[in-house]
Design an enzyme around this catalytic site. Structure first.
Site, PDB file in Angstrom:
ATOM      1  N   ASP A 249      39.036 -41.963 -26.528  1.00 47.68           N
ATOM      2  CA  ASP A 249      38.135 -43.049 -26.177  1.00 47.68           C
ATOM      3  C   ASP A 249      37.826 -43.782 -27.487  1.00 47.68           C
ATOM      4  O   ASP A 249      38.265 -43.367 -28.572  1.00 47.68           O
ATOM      5  CB  ASP A 249      36.869 -42.500 -25.520  1.00 47.68           C
TER       6      ASP A 249
ATOM      7  N   HIS B 226      28.352 -43.526 -25.642  1.00 46.33           N
ATOM      8  CA  HIS B 226      28.353 -44.678 -26.549  1.00 46.33           C
ATOM      9  C   HIS B 226      27.222 -44.564 -27.570  1.00 46.33           C
ATOM     10  O   HIS B 226      27.333 -45.066 -28.687  1.00 46.33           O
ATOM     11  CB  HIS B 226      28.177 -45.978 -25.761  1.00 46.33           C
TER      12      HIS B 226
END
Length: 442
Positions: A343, A270
């Protein structure tokens, strides 16, 4: 044929903290279209009789998907690749977040304007308050999709249970993957997945971005950890296969993640770009077994990881953008013919090397079908559309992805009437499953 207008202004992309974290400004808008029949039926109005003759259940597998693809314009086919976030609790309620990112106020207007293939729900996007509210939101979003395009909307969620539970307290509290793994019984993985899937269906959600198929090899892993079933590839594989069976028994699409494996990282994708130095031999032994097992059990989709594996692909590109990994390993070596999802494309791990427009194009070229949560939807959409028009991406390649997505929707009943029953959540049977598994944790 419906159309999406091309190239009308772009707002600054915004980033929201969290897993699969944000989505940027929106601009493209469709032309007007007559309302389509709505295939969303609240449970209180559904008879106990079988679906009507027009439902996809009465047609040979894949026929509805192929017919829908044949009716779609190029613009709508490209739009079908995207799964996006909408802000707010009600389909018809205005939100400043939607206005800032999409140029329209309500979640329903976002769906009508952009006609994405899917929507993913998040608590941090204000999508989750109580069970009746979520069921009404999903119904309203599907109604908006039915008014504006040929393809129905797939609504998904990250409901892994445990650490990642987007539906919070409105669903039964089940143990997470690591706790299930500690029980040593694959039946527990299957039963929890089935009960979870049944509750998702009661809310009008047809796809779960679960199970996690990563093997948590690195104890310092900051992003997987207890989200994985464990650190032994064989044991994790067995649990993943059982979980896929459970989701399918409930009628929900399962997504194994994060390919080719996110278990041996010390960087969170992330916020950065992890590098894993496994050789191909090590990958086949350590990372691949749970994905092989998921494929053996017919998993609907597999999500890519924003990780670099230089010994699998020396280009330095993250796996999400790697043709060698998504097509060479996942499609060709492992034989997976289902849907490949990226993702979240707003994560730093996939944005470090290329701009947000180029990322979307390279993900498609690598082999991805679903482009999840681009930080700027119109920019990503326009980039893919332009790549098709220029010949960089063939329309046949787009058709392949859209057909996989539509076949998944058909297989999981998204074309037909969808029953919601929020009052069925937290049933005695589901609480019994949860209590039994919690009690079995070693």
């Amino acid at each position: 044929m419906p159309r999406i207008r091309h190239g009308i202004g772009m707002l600054a992309a915004l980033l929201v903290t969290g897993c699969g974290s944000g989505i940027g400004a929106a601009s493209s808008a469709p032309s007007p279209r007559a309302s389509a029949p709505v295939s969303v039926v609240p449970s209180s109005s559904l008879p106990s009789s079988p679906p009507p003759p027009s439902s996809s259940a009465d047609q040979p597998s894949g026929i509805r998907a192929e017919r829908t693809l044949a009716e779609m314009s190029l613009r709508d086919k490209v739009a079908q690749l995207f799964t996006v976030v909408v802000w707010g609790q009600k389909a018809g309620a205005a939100s400043k977040e939607n206005q800032a990112r999409y140029g329209v106020a309500t979640p329903a207007q976002v769906v009508e304007k952009f006609r994405p293939g899917g929507v993913i729900l998040f608590d941090w996007a204000g999508n989750v308050s109580d069970a009746s509210q979520v069921a009404a939101l999903t119904t309203g979003l599907r109604e908006a999709a039915a008014r504006s395009g040929e393809a129905p909307l797939m609504i998904g969620v990250d409901q892994e249970n445990g650490l990642v539970s987007r539906l919070k307290s409105i669903v039964t509290t089940f143990p997470g993957a690591s706790e299930i793994g500690k029980t040593g019984r694959t039946a527990n993985a299957r039963d929890v997945a089935r009960a979870t899937g049944e509750e998702l269906l009661d809310l009008g959600i047809s796809l779960d971005f679960a199970p996690v198929a990563d093997v948590n090899i690195n104890p310092r892993n900051p992003v997987i950890g207890p989200r994985a079933y464990g650190s032994d590839p064989g044991k994790v594989a067995a649990m993943v296969g059982a979980a896929v069976d459970g989701f399918h028994a409930a009628g929900v699409a399962a997504v194994a993640k994060h390919f080719p494996g996110h278990g041996d990282t010390s960087v969170d994708s992330h916020t950065g770009l992890p590098v894993i130095t496994h050789s191909k031999t090590q990958w086949r032994k350590l990372d691949a077994p749970p994905f092989r097992e998921a494929i053996t059990h017919g998993v609907d989709a597999i999500m890519s990881a924003h990780v670099v594996m230089p010994k699998l692909d020396p280009s330095g590109d993250p796996s999400t953008l790697s043709h060698r990994i998504l097509t060479g390993l996942l499609r060709e070596e492992l034989g997976f013919d289902g849907v490949i999802s990226t993702d979240a494309l707003d994560m730093a791990g996939v944005r470090k090397k290329y701009g947000d427009a180029e990322v979307a194009v390279r993900a498609v070229l690598a082999g991805a079908d679903i482009l999840l949560m681009p930080p700027n939807l119109p920019k990503a959409y326009d980039a893919v559309l332009d790549a098709v028009k220029s010949g960089r991406i063939s329309e046949r390649r787009i058709d392949e992805s859209v057909l996989r997505i539509l076949r998944l929707k058909e297989k999981r009943g998204v074309f037909g009437p969808i029953r919601t029953d929020p009052g069925a959540l937290k049933s005695a049977a589901h609480r019994k499953v949860a209590d039994r598994v919690f009690a079995a944790v070693r």
